[in-house]
Design a protein around this motif. Sequence first.
Motif, mmCIF file in Angstrom:
data_model
loop_
_atom_site.group_PDB
_atom_site.id
_atom_site.type_symbol
_atom_site.label_atom_id
_atom_site.label_comp_id
_atom_site.label_asym_id
_atom_site.label_seq_id
_atom_site.Cartn_x
_atom_site.Cartn_y
_atom_site.Cartn_z
ATOM 1 N N HIS A 1 0.785 -1.230 0.000
ATOM 2 C CA HIS A 1 0.000 0.000 0.000
ATOM 3 C C HIS A 1 0.823 1.289 0.000
ATOM 4 C CE1 HIS A 1 -2.670 -3.154 1.595
ATOM 5 N NE2 HIS A 1 -3.574 -2.531 0.868
ATOM 6 N N LYS A 2 2.138 1.191 -0.007
ATOM 7 C CA LYS A 2 2.971 2.398 0.133
ATOM 8 C C LYS A 2 2.857 3.346 -1.055
ATOM 9 C CE LYS A 2 7.292 0.376 -1.507
ATOM 10 N NZ LYS A 2 8.646 -0.003 -1.102
ATOM 11 N N GLU A 3 2.581 2.831 -2.244
ATOM 12 C CA GLU A 3 2.422 3.708 -3.411
ATOM 13 C C GLU A 3 1.215 4.634 -3.252
ATOM 14 O OE1 GLU A 3 4.487 4.072 -6.006
ATOM 15 O OE2 GLU A 3 5.830 2.647 -5.010
ATOM 16 N N GLN A 4 0.176 4.113 -2.663
ATOM 17 C CA GLN A 4 -1.055 4.895 -2.529
ATOM 18 C C GLN A 4 -1.013 5.836 -1.323
ATOM 19 O OE1 GLN A 4 -4.577 2.519 -2.369
ATOM 20 N NE2 GLN A 4 -5.951 4.259 -2.508
ATOM 21 N N TYR A 5 -0.453 5.374 -0.192
ATOM 22 C CA TYR A 5 -0.539 6.160 1.044
ATOM 23 C C TYR A 5 0.792 6.653 1.586
ATOM 24 C CZ TYR A 5 -5.193 4.101 1.072
ATOM 25 O OH TYR A 5 -6.453 3.715 0.733
ATOM 26 N N GLY A 6 1.887 6.035 1.215
ATOM 27 C CA GLY A 6 3.196 6.380 1.757
ATOM 28 C C GLY A 6 3.523 5.538 2.977
ATOM 29 N N VAL A 7 4.794 5.378 3.247
ATOM 30 C CA VAL A 7 5.249 4.499 4.322
ATOM 31 C C VAL A 7 4.889 5.051 5.704
ATOM 32 C CG1 VAL A 7 7.282 3.500 5.439
ATOM 33 C CG2 VAL A 7 7.091 3.480 2.940
ATOM 34 N N LYS A 8 5.218 6.306 5.955
ATOM 35 C CA LYS A 8 5.019 6.856 7.307
ATOM 36 C C LYS A 8 3.559 6.877 7.758
ATOM 37 C CE LYS A 8 9.287 9.415 7.534
ATOM 38 N NZ LYS A 8 9.947 10.710 7.702
ATOM 39 N N PRO A 9 2.623 7.304 6.919
ATOM 40 C CA PRO A 9 1.212 7.270 7.366
ATOM 41 C C PRO A 9 0.716 5.854 7.662
ATOM 42 C CG PRO A 9 1.439 8.723 5.468
ATOM 43 C CD PRO A 9 2.743 8.007 5.628
ATOM 44 N N ILE A 10 1.142 4.883 6.862
ATOM 45 C CA ILE A 10 0.719 3.505 7.117
ATOM 46 C C ILE A 10 1.317 3.022 8.430
ATOM 47 C CG2 ILE A 10 0.842 1.114 6.314
ATOM 48 C CD1 ILE A 10 0.921 2.235 3.450
ATOM 49 N N CYS A 11 2.608 3.267 8.622
ATOM 50 C CA CYS A 11 3.276 2.839 9.855
ATOM 51 C C CYS A 11 2.604 3.447 11.085
ATOM 52 C CB CYS A 11 4.754 3.202 9.819
ATOM 53 S SG CYS A 11 5.723 2.211 8.662
ATOM 54 N N LYS A 12 2.187 4.696 10.961
ATOM 55 C CA LYS A 12 1.507 5.346 12.090
ATOM 56 C C LYS A 12 0.196 4.632 12.408
ATOM 57 C CE LYS A 12 -0.119 9.801 13.716
ATOM 58 N NZ LYS A 12 -0.246 11.225 13.433
ATOM 59 N N GLN A 13 -0.556 4.255 11.389
ATOM 60 C CA GLN A 13 -1.843 3.602 11.598
ATOM 61 C C GLN A 13 -1.711 2.181 12.141
ATOM 62 O OE1 GLN A 13 -5.012 4.881 11.407
ATOM 63 N NE2 GLN A 13 -3.864 6.789 11.260
ATOM 64 N N ILE A 14 -0.716 1.435 11.674
ATOM 65 C CA ILE A 14 -0.570 0.049 12.134
ATOM 66 C C ILE A 14 0.382 -0.052 13.321
ATOM 67 C CG2 ILE A 14 -1.178 -0.921 9.899
ATOM 68 C CD1 ILE A 14 1.775 -1.541 9.436
ATOM 69 N N GLN A 15 0.856 1.083 13.782
ATOM 70 C CA GLN A 15 1.687 1.193 14.980
ATOM 71 C C GLN A 15 2.974 0.373 14.882
ATOM 72 O OE1 GLN A 15 -0.948 0.310 18.231
ATOM 73 N NE2 GLN A 15 -1.978 2.269 18.041
ATOM 74 N N ILE A 16 3.726 0.675 13.830
ATOM 75 C CA ILE A 16 5.073 0.133 13.667
ATOM 76 C C ILE A 16 5.973 1.327 13.356
ATOM 77 C CG2 ILE A 16 4.644 -0.401 11.234
ATOM 78 C CD1 ILE A 16 6.683 -2.604 11.383
ATOM 79 N N ALA A 17 7.148 1.344 13.923
ATOM 80 C CA ALA A 17 8.065 2.447 13.672
ATOM 81 C C ALA A 17 8.548 2.390 12.225
ATOM 82 C CB ALA A 17 9.253 2.371 14.616
ATOM 83 N N PRO A 18 8.554 3.515 11.533
ATOM 84 C CA PRO A 18 9.082 3.515 10.171
ATOM 85 C C PRO A 18 10.514 2.979 10.117
ATOM 86 C CG PRO A 18 7.929 5.568 10.575
ATOM 87 C CD PRO A 18 8.003 4.836 11.892
ATOM 88 N N ALA A 19 11.288 3.234 11.169
ATOM 89 C CA ALA A 19 12.667 2.720 11.206
ATOM 90 C C ALA A 19 12.684 1.193 11.184
ATOM 91 C CB ALA A 19 13.390 3.239 12.449
#
Length: 83
Positions: free
Chosen positions: A29-47
């Motif tokens: 889903h990163k193409e549609q929403y981007g990595v950071k917003p998805i990580c924030k929603q699923i509660q995983i650190a982008p790092a």
Amino acid sequence: MRYCVRHRLILRKDARPPTEVMVIFVDQHKEQYGVKPICKQIQIAPASYYEHKARERDPDRLPDRIKRDKELESDIQRVWKNN
């Protein structure tokens, strides 16, 4: 408990999916929403996401335990098949 057919995992009701599963979700889903917003929603650190991807590209970055497990995997399979 829940069973994830795609990844053959049994999860406790309150358990988070393994990092590998979350990384696959982000990749899908990163193409549609981007990595950071998805990580924030699923509660995983982008790092954590970026480290997982770096380890996929460069196996030398894997922890020593995982490296050792991979070395032993063929021996374990051999013993299992012979038993």
